[in-house]
Scaffold this motif. Structure first.
Motif: not given
Length: 204
Positions: A146-170
């Motif tokens: 999903q992120l290939t070719g994109k800066r953020f999950v849904c192109n623009d920075l959204t709550i989707a990024d805020f939800a996913i990032y803390p889980w990815a960080a572990r």
């Protein structure tokens, strides 16, 4: 002043990131889940599922106080309250919803199981370790695509990024080598460079 009831888990950090991103004033109330504070009757009155995070906003809809539990619901509420990090209408809004639900239904629960069996289980259960580590890697591959070719999950920075990032960080708890997922790795670096993300990740 919003009251935030939280602990140092990925689900809790979603909300502190959002509050920092929206520049909202909030007061932190740590709920020590290791000491079973989530079962305190006062907290259960706010979060009947005895899970963090939860918020109380005295300036809710129509100027009335509102309490909310479930991190996804809180993210949507705060986005609608501020008009930030979630499109107000159109297909872009539903794209954010689908990735938020993907996190809540898969990326969070299955990675949480990987955390448990890789790090916290009192005995090693090879079947469970393999099952949840393999699923973690599959979910990371979905995110990388999903992120290939994109800066953020849904192109623009959204709550989707805020939800996913803390889980990815572990990722280390999940048995994942983040270098094997270059698009996710680049996105994580960008997220980590955002000052409000860094502040949110330090709460409580």
């Amino acid at each position: 002043m919003i009251d935030l009831y939280t602990w140092g888990t990925p689900n809790g950090k979603k909300i502190s990131i959002m509050l920092e991103a929206c520049r909202l004033h909030y007061s932190v109330h740590p709920i020590d889940i290791l000491a079973n504070a989530q079962f305190d009757p006062n907290f259960l009155a706010i979060s009947p599922n005895n899970k963090i995070p939860a918020i109380v906003d005295p300036d809710g809809p129509n100027g009335e106080s509102i309490s909310l539990f479930e991190s996804g619901a809180i993210l949507i509420y705060l986005a609608d309250k501020t008009g930030e990090f979630l499109p107000m209408e159109g297909p872009e809004r539903y794209e954010v919803f689908q990735w938020l639900m993907w996190q809540m239904g898969g990326f969070g629960p299955f990675l949480g199981q990987a955390h448990h069996f890789n790090k916290f289980a009192p005995e090693k259960v090879p079947y469970a370790i393999k099952r949840y580590t393999d699923e973690a890697k599959r979910l990371w591959k979905v995110l990388d695509s999903q992120l290939t070719g994109k800066r953020f999950v849904c192109n623009d920075l959204t709550i989707a990024d805020f939800a996913i990032y803390p889980w990815a960080a572990r990722y280390e708890w999940q048995g994942v080598d983040k270098e094997a997922y270059p698009a996710v790795n680049a996105w994580m670096d960008e997220m980590a460079d955002l000052a409000f993300v860094d502040r949110g990740m330090q709460v409580p």
